[in-house]
Scaffold this active site. Sequence first.
Site, short mmCIF file in Angstrom:
data_model
loop_
_atom_site.label_atom_id
_atom_site.label_comp_id
_atom_site.label_asym_id
_atom_site.label_seq_id
_atom_site.Cartn_x
_atom_site.Cartn_y
_atom_site.Cartn_z
N SER A 1 0.81 -1.21 0.00
CA SER A 1 0.00 0.00 0.00
C SER A 1 0.85 1.27 0.00
O SER A 1 2.01 1.26 0.42
CB SER A 1 -0.92 0.03 1.22
OG SER A 1 -1.69 -1.14 1.30
N1 SAH Z 1 -0.52 -5.16 4.12
C1 SAH Z 1 0.22 -5.38 2.91
C2 SAH Z 1 -0.56 -5.03 1.66
C3 SAH Z 1 -1.30 -6.21 1.26
S1 SAH Z 1 -2.20 -6.21 -0.24
C4 SAH Z 1 1.56 -4.68 2.94
O1 SAH Z 1 1.85 -3.95 3.89
O2 SAH Z 1 2.34 -4.91 2.02
C5 SAH Z 1 -3.45 -7.35 0.27
C6 SAH Z 1 -3.01 -8.77 0.53
O3 SAH Z 1 -4.15 -9.51 0.99
C7 SAH Z 1 -2.50 -9.52 -0.71
O4 SAH Z 1 -1.20 -9.96 -0.48
C8 SAH Z 1 -3.49 -10.68 -0.85
O5 SAH Z 1 -2.88 -11.87 -1.32
C9 SAH Z 1 -4.01 -10.84 0.57
N2 SAH Z 1 -5.27 -11.56 0.71
C10 SAH Z 1 -6.36 -11.57 -0.10
N3 SAH Z 1 -7.31 -12.38 0.39
C11 SAH Z 1 -6.83 -12.89 1.57
C12 SAH Z 1 -7.36 -13.79 2.55
N4 SAH Z 1 -8.57 -14.36 2.43
N5 SAH Z 1 -6.59 -14.07 3.63
C13 SAH Z 1 -5.36 -13.52 3.78
N6 SAH Z 1 -4.81 -12.68 2.87
C14 SAH Z 1 -5.54 -12.36 1.78
#
Ligand code: SAH
Length: 249
Positions: free
Chosen positions: A97
């Site tokens: 993000s």
């Molecule tokens: N917090 C992260 C940004 C993550 S983007 C950072 O600081 O870099 C969102 C993430 O959520 C992605 O990696 C995606 O694979 C994950 N995601 C999507 N659905 C999910 C689920 N059901 N459980 C866990 N992670 C999930």
Amino acid sequence: MKNLKITLLLVGLFLFPIIGLANDVIKDDPEQNISETEFQTRRLEMVEKQIRKRGIRDRVILDSFRKVPRHRFVPEDLKYLAYNDHPLPIGEAQPISQPYIVAFMTEALNLSRSDKILEIGTGSGYQAAILGELCDSVFTIEIIASLGNRAKLLLEELDYQNIKVKVGDGYLGWEAYAPFDAIIVTCAPTREPSNLKNQLKEGGRMIIPVGSSYSQNLVLLRKANNQLLEEKILPVLFVPMVDPSGKKY
Ligand code: SAH
């Protein structure tokens, strides 16, 4: 004198190919030779311009952003963009993000040093590291194994002993460590998952983007007297929360 000349000549002969090589590298991509000091300068500037000036004034939060080396959480070839004012791809079609949104969600949770936090969507592990600086313990779940495993290794390397990473489906929460003082969700389901609501402590806060793939709101929930108070904060766009088959929740 003669010896000195010979020495200089020899040094020159050895240095020439090295400098020549370095020049080639520089020509290919001027940004690939960024020193740690330069990264730190950019990081401090990011905190000042993108976070503090936009209204986030909590000194402890600002210090955590000054400390966590964001460039370590992005792919090698994108390090030179690590401190820019936007999200970046981290592989598997997923993003890290924008720094401001990480700070905004962190502040909205009104955290205390003693808090136990659950994060859904580990991604790069950057948000988890920020939380690790601020709280007692962080439990974070990522559904894509390659991302979760990479984040786990990096967080270990950076010595975050209070962060536990799990590869799995965050929709279910993490019952074994529940209840949590705060829950942060960085992928968007259509509705707030009931498991997550149940795993929130009395007095706990949850921040979560909710909506379709194209239109979502960041929602802040507070549990008081076993009821959830809900506040829509702002329109956002996160990647969808998906189930293990890849279908959006
Ligand atoms: N917090 C992260 C940004 C993550 S983007 C950072 O600081 O870099 C969102 C993430 O959520 C992605 O990696 C995606 O694979 C994950 N995601 C999507 N659905 C999910 C689920 N059901 N459980 C866990 N992670 C999930």
